[in-house]
Design a protein around this motif. Structure first.
Motif, PDB file in Angstrom:
ATOM      1  N   ASN A 315      86.277  50.628  48.033  1.00 57.32           N
ATOM      2  CA  ASN A 315      86.630  50.893  46.639  1.00 57.32           C
ATOM      3  C   ASN A 315      85.408  50.765  45.729  1.00 57.32           C
ATOM      4  O   ASN A 315      85.257  51.535  44.760  1.00 57.32           O
ATOM      5  N   ALA A 316      84.556  49.786  46.032  1.00 60.94           N
ATOM      6  CA  ALA A 316      83.335  49.614  45.240  1.00 60.94           C
ATOM      7  C   ALA A 316      82.426  50.837  45.371  1.00 60.94           C
ATOM      8  O   ALA A 316      81.819  51.293  44.393  1.00 60.94           O
ATOM      9  N   ALA A 317      82.338  51.383  46.590  1.00 62.62           N
ATOM     10  CA  ALA A 317      81.521  52.578  46.813  1.00 62.62           C
ATOM     11  C   ALA A 317      82.092  53.780  46.058  1.00 62.62           C
ATOM     12  O   ALA A 317      81.350  54.574  45.469  1.00 62.62           O
ATOM     13  N   ASN A 318      83.415  53.918  46.073  1.00 61.67           N
ATOM     14  CA  ASN A 318      84.047  54.999  45.314  1.00 61.67           C
ATOM     15  C   ASN A 318      83.701  54.899  43.831  1.00 61.67           C
ATOM     16  O   ASN A 318      83.411  55.903  43.171  1.00 61.67           O
ATOM     17  N   GLU A 319      83.736  53.678  43.324  1.00 62.94           N
ATOM     18  CA  GLU A 319      83.446  53.457  41.907  1.00 62.94           C
ATOM     19  C   GLU A 319      81.971  53.693  41.594  1.00 62.94           C
ATOM     20  O   GLU A 319      81.623  54.284  40.572  1.00 62.94           O
ATOM     21  N   PHE A 320      81.103  53.251  42.494  1.00 61.45           N
ATOM     22  CA  PHE A 320      79.665  53.298  42.220  1.00 61.45           C
ATOM     23  C   PHE A 320      79.080  54.688  42.436  1.00 61.45           C
ATOM     24  O   PHE A 320      78.223  55.142  41.673  1.00 61.45           O
ATOM     25  N   LEU A 321      79.550  55.384  43.483  1.00 59.52           N
ATOM     26  CA  LEU A 321      78.959  56.669  43.863  1.00 59.52           C
ATOM     27  C   LEU A 321      79.841  57.864  43.528  1.00 59.52           C
ATOM     28  O   LEU A 321      79.346  58.990  43.405  1.00 59.52           O
ATOM     29  N   GLY A 322      81.150  57.621  43.416  1.00 56.03           N
ATOM     30  CA  GLY A 322      82.105  58.715  43.296  1.00 56.03           C
ATOM     31  C   GLY A 322      82.744  59.005  44.642  1.00 56.03           C
ATOM     32  O   GLY A 322      82.073  58.979  45.679  1.00 56.03           O
ATOM     33  N   LYS A 323      84.044  59.276  44.638  1.00 58.25           N
ATOM     34  CA  LYS A 323      84.785  59.447  45.891  1.00 58.25           C
ATOM     35  C   LYS A 323      84.251  60.581  46.761  1.00 58.25           C
ATOM     36  O   LYS A 323      84.395  60.548  47.982  1.00 58.25           O
ATOM     37  N   ASP A 324      83.650  61.584  46.136  1.00 58.84           N
ATOM     38  CA  ASP A 324      83.141  62.719  46.904  1.00 58.84           C
ATOM     39  C   ASP A 324      81.913  62.382  47.729  1.00 58.84           C
ATOM     40  O   ASP A 324      81.480  63.167  48.580  1.00 58.84           O
ATOM     41  N   MET A 325      81.347  61.186  47.512  1.00 60.62           N
ATOM     42  CA  MET A 325      80.161  60.759  48.256  1.00 60.62           C
ATOM     43  C   MET A 325      80.495  59.702  49.312  1.00 60.62           C
ATOM     44  O   MET A 325      79.599  59.199  49.988  1.00 60.62           O
ATOM     45  N   VAL A 326      81.770  59.383  49.470  1.00 60.17           N
ATOM     46  CA  VAL A 326      82.201  58.322  50.390  1.00 60.17           C
ATOM     47  C   VAL A 326      83.111  58.932  51.448  1.00 60.17           C
ATOM     48  O   VAL A 326      84.104  59.596  51.118  1.00 60.17           O
ATOM     49  N   PHE A 327      82.804  58.689  52.730  1.00 57.33           N
ATOM     50  CA  PHE A 327      83.491  59.360  53.829  1.00 57.33           C
ATOM     51  C   PHE A 327      84.062  58.361  54.831  1.00 57.33           C
ATOM     52  O   PHE A 327      83.460  57.310  55.088  1.00 57.33           O
ATOM     53  N   PRO A 328      85.213  58.699  55.432  1.00 59.01           N
ATOM     54  CA  PRO A 328      85.736  57.870  56.525  1.00 59.01           C
ATOM     55  C   PRO A 328      84.927  58.114  57.801  1.00 59.01           C
ATOM     56  O   PRO A 328      84.452  59.232  58.037  1.00 59.01           O
ATOM     57  N   LEU A 329      84.784  57.093  58.614  1.00 55.45           N
ATOM     58  CA  LEU A 329      84.021  57.190  59.854  1.00 55.45           C
ATOM     59  C   LEU A 329      84.948  57.155  61.061  1.00 55.45           C
ATOM     60  O   LEU A 329      86.034  56.571  61.018  1.00 55.45           O
ATOM     61  N   ASP A 330      84.505  57.749  62.145  1.00 54.24           N
ATOM     62  CA  ASP A 330      85.247  57.723  63.403  1.00 54.24           C
ATOM     63  C   ASP A 330      84.818  56.539  64.257  1.00 54.24           C
ATOM     64  O   ASP A 330      83.736  55.967  64.071  1.00 54.24           O
TER      65      ASP A 330
END
Length: 394
Positions: A315-330
Motif C-alpha cells: 500500500n505504501a508503494a501504491n501511495e508513493f509511486l502510483g498503482k501503475d508502477m507496482v506489480f504482483p510477483l509470481d
C-alpha cells in the motif's frame, strides 16, 4: 511526509549514484568484504550514525533512533558481497577486481541503504522508535550471512519486530517495483555425489564397474523423487548442473562427480526428499557393483513474506509511486538467504525494477553484462524510506 521523502531522495540521488559506482568498481567476494565494510563505516561516521560492527567479521548494524527509541524496532537489510564473475561491461565504473563482479545488484542494495540512512537520519524527529540498518555479508555463499548474523544477535538488543529488504529485478523497468504475499522464493540445498566404480579399458567393460553408467542411472532415477514422490501442489526442482568423469573415449574412470541443487517450499518434504535421494542413489550404486558418497549441504529455507507486513509495504508503494508502477510477483524457484530472517520475524522482501529496455539495460542477474539504469536508485532510496516510515506508524 511523502513529499518530504521524495525531496530528500532527489537531494541525495547523485550521492547514492556515486556510492553505487564506487562499490561496483570495488567488489569483494562473500565473507571477504573488508574494504566494503570500511567504506560503509566511514560513511556512517561521517554522518554521525551510530553502529556496531564485527558481525561475521564484516557485518554492520547501524541504529537510527527517533523520539521514544524503544517504542518500536524495525530492521532494514542490505547485502554487501559480490560474485566470482568477470565483468564484460565497458563502463567507467567497471570492476577493478578481475574475476569479481557485483552481478547480483548488492552494490545497489548497499548504496541504496546508505541513501536511506541519510533520509531517515534527517527525519528522525518525525518518528518514534528505532531503525536497525543491517549491512550483511555473504548472501551468495553457504551457510548464508543472514543465518550467521542471526546467530550473532544482529537483530537483538533491542529486538527487531520486523524486517524489510529489497532486491534488484531486471524483469521490471526502473521506477517499477513488485510484491508478493506469502511464500515467494524456494529453499535451496546443494548436492554433491561421488560415484565410485572400477576403471579400466573401454573395450573391456566386463572387467570394469562403469562409473559413467552408474552415474547416468542415478541421475535419471533421482528425477523420480520430484515426478513420482512429491505432492504436486508443492513446487519442487531437482537439477544437476555438473558431471565430471575424467576418462576418455576408451577409458572408464574410477569415479564420477555430480553436483546439483534441490529446491522446494515445504520443510517436511524438503527433509524427506533428501533422505529418499540418498537411499536411492546408494542402492543403485550398490546394485550395480559400485558405491557412492552422497553429500547434501543444507542451504537456505524458503522465503515467506508476512501478509500484514507486505500489505503495508504494498500500500505504501501504491501511495508513493502510483498503482501503475507496482506489480504482483509470481512464485520463484530461486533462493535468497533473507529467508532466514523471514523464518524468524515478520518480513517483506520486495523487488526493485532496474531495467531500461530502450537503452539496452536488461541483462539478467548473475551475468557478466548485468547493469542498472541509475534512475532506479531514486526509487529505491525514496520508497524504502517511505515504507519504513509507514511501518513505524502502524
Amino acid at each position: 511526509m511523502k513529499d518530504k521523502i521524495k525531496a530528500l531522495a532527489d537531494k541525495y540521488y547523485e550521492e547514492v549514484v556515486n556510492h553505487r559506482k564506487h562499490l561496483h568498481s570495488n567488489p569483494e567476494l562473500s565473507f571477504k568484504e573488508y574494504k566494503t565494510s570500511k567504506y560503509i563505516k566511514d560513511f556512517l561516521k561521517k554522518n554521525n550514525i551510530e553502529y556496531t560492527d564485527g558481525y561475521v567479521k564484516t557485518g554492520i548494524v547501524a541504529h537510527i533512533a527517533g523520539k521514544n527509541p524503544n517504542k518500536k524496532i524495525i530492521a532494514l537489510r542490505a547485502d554487501i558481497d559480490a560474485l566470482p564473475i568477470s565483468e564484460k561491461n565497458e563502463v567507467e565504473y567497471k570492476s577493478q577486481n578481475e574475476g569479481v563482479m557485483h552481478a547480483c545488484g548488492h552494490d545497489v542494495h548497499t548504496s541504496s541503504m546508505l541513501g536511506v540512512c541519510k533520509i531517515l537520519n534527517d527525519i528522525k524527529n518525525s518518528f518514534e522508535g528505532t531503525f536497525k540498518i543491517v549491512f550483511q555479508p555473504g548472501e551468495e555463499l553457504l551457510p548464508g550471512g543472514a543465518s550467521l548474523m542471526l546467530k550473532e544477535g544482529a537483530l537483538k538488543n533491542p529486538n527487531a519486530e520486523l524486517i524489510i529488504g529489497q532486491h534488484v529485478y531486471p524483469q521490471l523497468e526502473a521506477g517499477q517495483v513488485g510484491f508478493k504475499k506469502g511464500m515467494y522464493m524456494a529453499s535451496a540445498d546443494e548436492i554433491y555425489v561421488t560415484v565410485k566404480g572400477k576403471g579400466g579399458h573401454g573395450a573391456l567393460p566386463d572387467k570394469c564397474i562403469d562409473s559413467i553408467l552408474l552415474a547416468s542411472h542415478i541421475i535419471v532415477a533421482l528425477q523420480q523423487i520430484v515426478s513420482r514422490h512429491a505432492n504436486p501442489t508443492i513446487p519442487s526442482v531437482l537439477t544437476f548442473g555438473h558431471i565430471e568423469g575424467l576418462g576418455a573415449t576408451n577409458i572408464i574412470p574410477n569415479e564420477v562427480k555430480i553436483k546439483g541443487t534441490f529446491r522446494t517450499f515445504d520443510e517436511t518434504w524438503r527433509k524427506e526428499a533428501k533422505i529418499k535421494m540418498k537411499k536411492m542413489a546408494e542402492a543403485i550404486a550398490e546394485g550395480m557393483g559400485g558405491s557412492c558418497d552422497f553429500d547434501i549441504h543444507d542451504g537456505y529455507p524458503f522465503l515467506t513474506n508476512d501478509g500484514k507486513t507486505t500489505e503495508i509495504a504494498w500500500n505504501a508503494a501504491n501511495e508513493f509511486l502510483g498503482k501503475d508502477m507496482v506489480f504482483p510477483l509470481d512464485l520463484r524457484m530461486t533462493s535468497e538467504d533473507f529467508a532466514f530472517y523471514s523464518q524468524n520475524i515478520p518480513s517483506c522482501f520486495y523487488r526493485l525494477g532496474i531495467a531500461n529496455t530502450d537503452k539496452g539495460i536488461n541483462s539478467g542477474l548473475h551475468t557478466n553484462t548485468f547493469d542498472i539504469d541509475h534512475e532506479s536508485l531514486r526509487t529505491s532510496i525514496g520508497l524504502m524510506s517511505f515504507i519504513a516510515m509507514r511501518m513505524m506508524d502502524q
